[in-house]
Design an enzyme around this catalytic site. Sequence first.
Site, PDB file in Angstrom:
ATOM      1  N   LYS A 184       0.808  -1.213   0.000  1.00 20.08           N
ATOM      2  CA  LYS A 184       0.000   0.000   0.000  1.00 20.08           C
ATOM      3  C   LYS A 184       0.845   1.269   0.000  1.00 20.08           C
ATOM      4  O   LYS A 184       0.341   2.352  -0.278  1.00 20.08           O
ATOM      5  CB  LYS A 184      -0.968  -0.015   1.166  1.00 20.08           C
ATOM      6  CG  LYS A 184      -1.906  -1.219   1.092  1.00 20.08           C
ATOM      7  CD  LYS A 184      -3.233  -0.963   1.710  1.00 20.08           C
ATOM      8  CE  LYS A 184      -4.231  -2.069   1.442  1.00 20.08           C
ATOM      9  NZ  LYS A 184      -3.920  -3.345   2.106  1.00 20.08           N
TER      10      LYS A 184
HETATM   11  C1  LIG Z   1      -4.680  -4.461   1.703  1.00 21.58           C
HETATM   12  C2  LIG Z   1      -3.984  -5.755   1.711  1.00 21.58           C
HETATM   13  C3  LIG Z   1      -4.407  -6.819   0.900  1.00 21.58           C
HETATM   14  C4  LIG Z   1      -5.647  -6.731   0.051  1.00 21.58           C
HETATM   15  O1  LIG Z   1      -5.492  -5.846  -1.016  1.00 21.58           O
HETATM   16  P1  LIG Z   1      -6.797  -5.323  -1.790  1.00 21.58           P
HETATM   17  O2  LIG Z   1      -6.294  -4.326  -2.774  1.00 21.58           O
HETATM   18  O3  LIG Z   1      -7.660  -4.672  -0.743  1.00 21.58           O
HETATM   19  O4  LIG Z   1      -7.452  -6.493  -2.399  1.00 21.58           O
HETATM   20  C5  LIG Z   1      -3.659  -7.988   0.904  1.00 21.58           C
HETATM   21  N1  LIG Z   1      -2.563  -8.122   1.674  1.00 21.58           N
HETATM   22  C6  LIG Z   1      -2.141  -7.131   2.473  1.00 21.58           C
HETATM   23  C7  LIG Z   1      -0.935  -7.361   3.304  1.00 21.58           C
HETATM   24  C8  LIG Z   1      -2.820  -5.910   2.518  1.00 21.58           C
HETATM   25  O5  LIG Z   1      -2.378  -4.940   3.318  1.00 21.58           O
END
Ligand SMILES: *Cc1c(COP(=O)(O)O)cnc(C)c1O
Length: 427
Positions: free
Chosen positions: A106
């Site tokens: 993210k």
């Molecule tokens: C947010 C997140 C996900 C899921 O990603 P999406 O884009 O919401 O499908 C998977 N793994 C981790 C570690 C995350 O922080």
Amino acid sequence: MNYRSLQGGEAVSFETAVRRGLAPDNGLYFPTDIPQLPASFFEKITNLSKEEIGFEVIRPFLAPEIDDSSLLQIVTETLCFDFPLVPLDENTAVLELFHGPTLAFKDVGARFMSRCLAYFNKKQTSVHNTVLVATSGDTGGAVADGFLDVSGIEVAILYPEGKVSDIQERQLTTLGRNVKAFAVAGSFDDCQAMVKRAFLDSDFENLGLTSANSINVARWLPQMMYYFLAYAAVKNKNQNLAICVPSGNFGNICAGLIAKKMGLPIAHFIAATNVNDTVPRYMQTKELDPKPTIPTISNAMDVSIPSNFVRVLELFPGDTLAQLFSAVAFTDAETKVAMRDLYDTFGYVADPHGAVGYLGLRAFQKTHPDYYGIFLETAHPIKFPDVVEETLELKLNYPSSVQKLLDLEKKFERISTYADLKAKLLH
Ligand SMILES: *Cc1c(COP(=O)(O)O)cnc(C)c1O
């Protein structure tokens, strides 16, 4: 490029889409056009730097609003860490997306979005935004880090109290300054519902509310960049390729699917979920039937109403989706077995989310043994030390970025209702 609401409203500029997050009719913004990359781009991709690749693929979505040299700067600052494609055996590799400042993928979207807003705020110093964001664990830290001290921006992060790991909580509660954290008595879906409601509430008009969840195009779209980086790193580009994405809100996999639509030669995408399996069930029944959210060890995927799935359906409507996309769900017990298997077979320490991705890939390769498969490791295992250490019977070392968080004080306010949130934000 302009952006239209998937509920049908009029198209707006990128800046407007970013500042609003969600369209006034409550729809998600979607590009009016999907650019196609020329074959020559893929022929030379191995020789390009990550900044050149990122710039080339994202540019059509932002030009001419962000000039080329500013955009190159934004892309360079966004991709300022490694995206290694680590081979495990001759048919399998893991794309590590956790080398950024808050140790999860993210960081890419958060860094990109904060820099876009900073760019627009420099041009219009009178405009202010409040970034309101719901986090299932990792978004909060990435947004806090990405937006810290960006002028003209206040940040409010909502997280489900007791349902994120200690390190995740520290990452979003210890920075302070323009970043406020709210611990919500409820689930991630409850946090997300409050955020969505605030967007439709005229009392918030003067705050310039926007979202830094993947519903925001500036968070969602830049994630496409690392799918191209992964392809550039694959040695045998003539083999059929499959990518498995551990999925919660489906922003990450949707970014991969838009990359495919632009021409990226990935034959198949697999969404792997935990028991919050709304999409795997949808692929069987063609009905979206969300159930109450169940807490799991892959907590960032504890989402039962995946916001971005409407974008997936927009990209590949009707029966086209089933030809290039599948979805599969796994229990916590299966996830732990996969973590052990990765460690015992390859010496690879995966976090629970990456392990769900590995399971999804292995399930696909069982029926498609000729595919070269990549799964995404979306967070560093240290973000989930309890379950990793217990499952693998080892002790993890804390990277220095985590170590220094352990001495800082968590600062947050508790809320349980929408009225509480309103009172806090409008004080
Ligand atoms: C947010 C997140 C996900 C899921 O990603 P999406 O884009 O919401 O499908 C998977 N793994 C981790 C570690 C995350 O922080």
